[in-house]
Design an enzyme around this catalytic site. Structure first.
Site, PDB file in Angstrom:
ATOM      1  N   GLU A  36      48.682  45.014  64.653  1.00 29.40           N
ATOM      2  CA  GLU A  36      48.770  45.876  63.556  1.00 29.40           C
ATOM      3  C   GLU A  36      49.810  46.425  62.644  1.00 29.40           C
ATOM      4  OE1 GLU A  36      46.498  46.481  61.606  1.00 29.40           O
ATOM      5  OE2 GLU A  36      45.668  45.341  61.517  1.00 29.40           O
ATOM      6  N   CYS A 183      44.475  37.708  46.583  1.00 31.92           N
ATOM      7  CA  CYS A 183      44.735  38.797  45.770  1.00 31.92           C
ATOM      8  C   CYS A 183      46.047  39.350  46.102  1.00 31.92           C
ATOM      9  CB  CYS A 183      44.072  40.900  45.634  1.00 31.92           C
ATOM     10  SG  CYS A 183      43.453  41.748  44.535  1.00 31.92           S
ATOM     11  N   CYS A 190      42.555  34.807  40.681  1.00 28.75           N
ATOM     12  CA  CYS A 190      41.313  35.720  40.194  1.00 28.75           C
ATOM     13  C   CYS A 190      39.736  34.056  40.287  1.00 28.75           C
ATOM     14  CB  CYS A 190      41.538  35.658  39.653  1.00 28.75           C
ATOM     15  SG  CYS A 190      42.547  37.577  39.403  1.00 28.75           S
ATOM     16  N   CYS A 193      38.944  33.668  43.939  1.00 26.37           N
ATOM     17  CA  CYS A 193      38.065  34.962  44.370  1.00 26.37           C
ATOM     18  C   CYS A 193      36.620  35.177  44.614  1.00 26.37           C
ATOM     19  CB  CYS A 193      38.930  36.044  43.776  1.00 26.37           C
ATOM     20  SG  CYS A 193      38.474  37.806  44.604  1.00 26.37           S
ATOM     21  N   CYS A 199      34.489  42.034  39.852  1.00 25.17           N
ATOM     22  CA  CYS A 199      35.868  42.495  39.689  1.00 25.17           C
ATOM     23  C   CYS A 199      36.171  43.094  37.427  1.00 25.17           C
ATOM     24  CB  CYS A 199      37.407  41.524  39.843  1.00 25.17           C
ATOM     25  SG  CYS A 199      38.694  42.800  39.743  1.00 25.17           S
TER      26      CYS A 199
HETATM   27  S1  SF4 Z   1      38.984  38.616  41.171  1.00 21.99           S
HETATM   28 FE1  SF4 Z   1      39.972  40.745  41.622  1.00 21.99          FE
HETATM   29  S2  SF4 Z   1      40.137  41.054  43.162  1.00 21.99           S
HETATM   30 FE2  SF4 Z   1      39.384  39.044  43.185  1.00 21.99          FE
HETATM   31  S3  SF4 Z   1      42.254  38.268  42.651  1.00 21.99           S
HETATM   32 FE3  SF4 Z   1      41.673  39.030  40.752  1.00 21.99          FE
HETATM   33  S4  SF4 Z   1      42.123  40.778  39.849  1.00 21.99           S
HETATM   34 FE4  SF4 Z   1      41.906  40.392  42.618  1.00 21.99          FE
END
Ligand code: SF4
Length: 322
Positions: A36, A183, A190, A193, A199
């Site tokens: 960490e 992200c 996105c 994601c 989001c």
């Molecule tokens: S959808 Fe939102 S959380 Fe996912 S990569 Fe895109 S900006 Fe980031």
């Protein structure tokens, strides 16, 4: 409220998570803590390739770290930068004796362990159901909630609101992975994601968080002198807050008069808060208030990257002469 998102994330993590990272799926608080702290300012790839394993080979346990000298710890940290981290690791190891504290509150009382690190140790080593909040997780939260600015208190509130209490361990690991693989800061992916449906920031993710205007780093011009006497070089261990404990050559501001020296070359080095441009000189002379080391002995000392560049100029010079 986020049940579907949590399910999507769990599925994503199962298929795409970086399950093979050496600090994953272990419960050794010491190793998790070391990872960490290293990862705070350094990318996973660099930590994995150059620092994590050698550090643990030298200091395999908390007790080994506690028994080491600060010089040994700094030597092992050499090249990772932000050396306060290494000094605080050492201080905390000495204070901890047998093992690291077991609760977030006690962890935070140790040198160099803030709330974020304390949560990460508690979440990963002790399976405490608390969210983590490193730089990557913060970026995801800013975007998911479409928030341009937030205080730490507000970010923690968002972290708790978004947290999956049923699968805390996997949730935290998955958030770390989403932050470093999906992200990402400049070009978030996105479409890949698991948060895409929810989001709020996905239409223009780069708006979140609002970019800080970066000030240009000031330039500091120095003369660095390598004093050479009877086959040894003069070094000083820095007592200043900056690079404290590291060994270095004599530095002077460029307006100070430097006479009778041989110019070896120039170096530049970028620190977080300034850029160094230094002319490096060789001076055959004795100097007080320094310690004298042969090249072999210097290998055992912890030097900053800039001082290594200085030493390199000297080595080039003597190899040219030979
Ligand atoms: S959808 Fe939102 S959380 Fe996912 S990569 Fe895109 S900006 Fe980031």
């Amino acid at each position: 409220m986020f049940k579907k998102v949590h399910n999507n994330l769990a599925l994503w993590y199962k298929e795409n998570g970086r399950h093979d990272l050496p600090w994953r799926n272990i419960d050794d608080a010491y190793k998790i803590w070391v990872s960490e702290v290293m990862l705070q300012q350094t990318q996973v790839k660099t930590v994995l390739e150059r620092f994590y394993f050698p550090f643990l080979e030298t200091f395999p346990t908390l007790q080994d770290l506690a028994l080491a000298s600060e010089d040994e710890v700094l030597k092992k940290w050499e090249g990772l930068g932000y050396y306060t981290r290494a000094r605080n690791l050492h201080k905390t190891a000495k204070l901890s004796k047998e093992s690291l504290p077991l609760t977030v509150t006690e962890l935070i009382s140790m040198p160099g362990i803030g709330q974020s690190t304390a949560h990460a140790i508690a979440a990963f080593a002790y399976k405490t159901p608390v969210p983590i909040l490193d730089a990557n997780v913060k970026r995801i939260l800013y975007r998911i909630f479409a928030v341009t600015k937030a205080s730490d208190k507000e970010l923690w509130k968002m972290a708790y609101a978004f947290f999956d209490e049923k699968r805390p361990y996997d949730f935290n690991q998955a958030m770390m992975d989403i932050g470093s693989i999906i992200c990402i800061s400049k070009i978030p992916k996105c479409q890949e994601c698991p948060f895409e449906d929810t989001c709020k920031g996905k239409y223009d993710p780069l708006l979140y968080p609002q970019k800080k205007i970066k000030k240009a780093r000031p330039l500091r011009k120095k003369n660095i002198i390598i004093h050479f006497y009877k086959n040894k070089l003069a070094l000083q261990q820095r007592q200043s807050r900056f690079l404290n404990g590291l060994w270095g050559f004599s530095e002077y501001n460029q307006h100070e008069d430097i006479n009778f020296t041989e110019l070896l070359g120039e170096i530049t080095h970028i620190y977080s808060h300034f850029k160094l441009h230094a002319r490096v000189h060789l001076y055959h002379s004795y100097i007080d208030e320094h310690q004298w080391y042969s090249l072999e002995e210097i290998k055992e000392l912890a030097l900053s990257t800039a001082d290594h560049k200085v030493l390199q100029l000297y080595l080039q010079k003597i190899s040219f002469k030979v």
